[in-house]
Design a protein around this motif. Structure first.
Motif, PDB file in Angstrom:
ATOM      1  N   GLN A  25       0.827  -1.196   0.000  1.00 16.41           N
ATOM      2  CA  GLN A  25       0.000   0.000   0.000  1.00 16.41           C
ATOM      3  C   GLN A  25       0.871   1.259   0.000  1.00 16.41           C
ATOM      4  OE1 GLN A  25      -2.839   0.258   3.256  1.00 16.41           O
ATOM      5  NE2 GLN A  25      -4.448   0.390   1.735  1.00 16.41           N
ATOM      6  N   ALA A  26       1.935   1.226   0.785  1.00 19.61           N
ATOM      7  CA  ALA A  26       2.816   2.398   0.859  1.00 19.61           C
ATOM      8  C   ALA A  26       3.480   2.665  -0.486  1.00 19.61           C
ATOM      9  CB  ALA A  26       3.874   2.180   1.934  1.00 19.61           C
ATOM     10  N   VAL A  27       3.937   1.602  -1.139  1.00 18.32           N
ATOM     11  CA  VAL A  27       4.608   1.778  -2.433  1.00 18.32           C
ATOM     12  C   VAL A  27       3.617   2.296  -3.472  1.00 18.32           C
ATOM     13  CG1 VAL A  27       5.715   0.534  -4.318  1.00 18.32           C
ATOM     14  CG2 VAL A  27       6.473   0.174  -1.992  1.00 18.32           C
ATOM     15  N   ALA A  29       0.991   4.097  -2.827  1.00 15.35           N
ATOM     16  CA  ALA A  29       0.712   5.494  -2.481  1.00 15.35           C
ATOM     17  C   ALA A  29       1.810   6.400  -3.037  1.00 15.35           C
ATOM     18  CB  ALA A  29       0.602   5.656  -0.974  1.00 15.35           C
ATOM     19  N   GLY A  30       3.066   5.934  -2.937  1.00 16.40           N
ATOM     20  CA  GLY A  30       4.184   6.703  -3.489  1.00 16.40           C
ATOM     21  C   GLY A  30       4.075   6.849  -4.993  1.00 16.40           C
ATOM     22  N   LEU A  32       1.295   6.770  -6.737  1.00 17.22           N
ATOM     23  CA  LEU A  32       0.185   7.691  -7.012  1.00 17.22           C
ATOM     24  C   LEU A  32       0.622   9.140  -6.810  1.00 17.22           C
ATOM     25  CD1 LEU A  32      -3.082   6.227  -5.514  1.00 17.22           C
ATOM     26  CD2 LEU A  32      -2.584   6.760  -7.884  1.00 17.22           C
ATOM     27  N   ALA A  33       1.423   9.357  -5.767  1.00 16.98           N
ATOM     28  CA  ALA A  33       1.883  10.722  -5.484  1.00 16.98           C
ATOM     29  C   ALA A  33       2.707  11.258  -6.645  1.00 16.98           C
ATOM     30  CB  ALA A  33       2.689  10.747  -4.202  1.00 16.98           C
ATOM     31  N   ASN A  34       3.397  10.352  -7.354  1.00 14.17           N
ATOM     32  CA  ASN A  34       4.269  10.785  -8.450  1.00 14.17           C
ATOM     33  C   ASN A  34       3.634  10.575  -9.814  1.00 14.17           C
ATOM     34  OD1 ASN A  34       7.004  11.647  -7.323  1.00 14.17           O
ATOM     35  ND2 ASN A  34       6.462   9.856  -6.121  1.00 14.17           N
TER      36      ASN A  34
END
Lengths: 134, 141
Positions: A25-27, A29-30, A32-34
């Motif tokens: 999930q964290a990866v 999210a990263g 998506l942020a980029n």
């Protein structure tokens, strides 16, 4: 069911599944942020590497499901994240795909949810045993 | 685990920030699409946001960390001003041409739409991560 010797092994496996889900999930999210960062390459958690690390550690694997990773709870080798292969880059060199990342997040969330539900049930059983069935 | 989820929320929040800046810049480009005078006496120049990825967790040695994003800068588009024949305009030159900003309205609209969609996607991501944290906390009940 012969490999599952005790509740602790099952709980450790469930805990690992939750940790993996959180990392995915964290990866995502990263990524998506980029979504609009020029030159950014989609990252993903490398599970096969993590699995190999666990297996080569010479530990007996207690799995409740083929998708689970075995090994002791406090294994030193962690998963790596690397660039995802086989994605088409856009003109600005970015290859993040919105649908892919949202799907990954949703899948990780439901994996986590499933493991959490089973773990909570396990905890309830243990509590029941501690209270002598009262 | 919580630090991983924390970094994920940080990354999504940084994206919300960056996309908001993108939206603000697109709005100011649209607002100034007809501004023939700015502080330096020239027509308004179109501005562009430069995004850059920003790793929060790399310094902490955790290989699985969410990568955030940040605004590296807001640059002025140095392309030529458009020229429009309008002899009655106060800023017209002696041939009757006015230099108008190098803003392309449809392009700004598309950029704004993209920023809005990305904002939405990241907001979605934050609510998913919050759900995960909530589920983890339920274990303690």
């Amino acid at each position: 069911m012969g490999e599952i010797r005790n509740d602790a092994a099952v709980m450790a496996a469930l805990g690992r599944q939750m940790t993996r889900a959180v990392q995915r999930q964290a990866v995502a999210a990263g990524n998506l942020a980029n979504l609009d960062t020029p030159g950014y390459q989609t990252k993903e958690v490398r599970f096969t590497d993590a699995l190999d690390d666990h297996l080569q550690g010479g530990v007996t694997v207690a799995v409740t499901n083929k998708a689970h990773l075995g090994g002791p709870a406090g294994s030193a080798s962690g998963p790596e994240s690397g660039n995802a292969a086989g994605l088409q880059s856009r003109r600005d060199g970015n290859n993040v795909q919105l649908d892919r990342e949202l799907l990954a997040m949703g899948k990780a969330a439901s994996d986590f949810s499933a493991a959490q539900t089973i773990l909570a049930a396990k905890f309830r059983l243990v509590r029941y045993a501690i209270n002598e069935g009262r | 685990m919580s630090s991983t989820l924390g970094s994920a929320i940080d990354a999504s929040a940084s994206a919300l920030d960056a996309q908001r800046v993108r939206m603000e810049v697109a709005v100011s480009n649209l607002a100034n699409a007809e501004s023939t005078r700015s502080a330096d006496g020239q027509p308004y120049r179109r501005r562009d946001v430069v995004l850059e990825s920003n790793s929060f967790g790399a310094a902490l040695g955790d290989p699985v960390q969410a990568t955030g994003v940040r605004v590296a800068g807001v640059l002025e588009d140095q392309s030529e001003f458009q020229r429009r024949y309008e002899p009655t305009h106060p800023d017209a030159d002696k041939d009757g041409f006015v230099a108008v900003p190098n803003v392309n309205v449809p392009e700004e609209m598309v950029d704004m739409l993209g920023a809005a969609r990305a904002y939405q996607a990241n907001l979605n991501a934050i609510s998913l991560i919050r759900d995960t944290i909530q589920r983890a906390l339920e274990l303690a009940k």
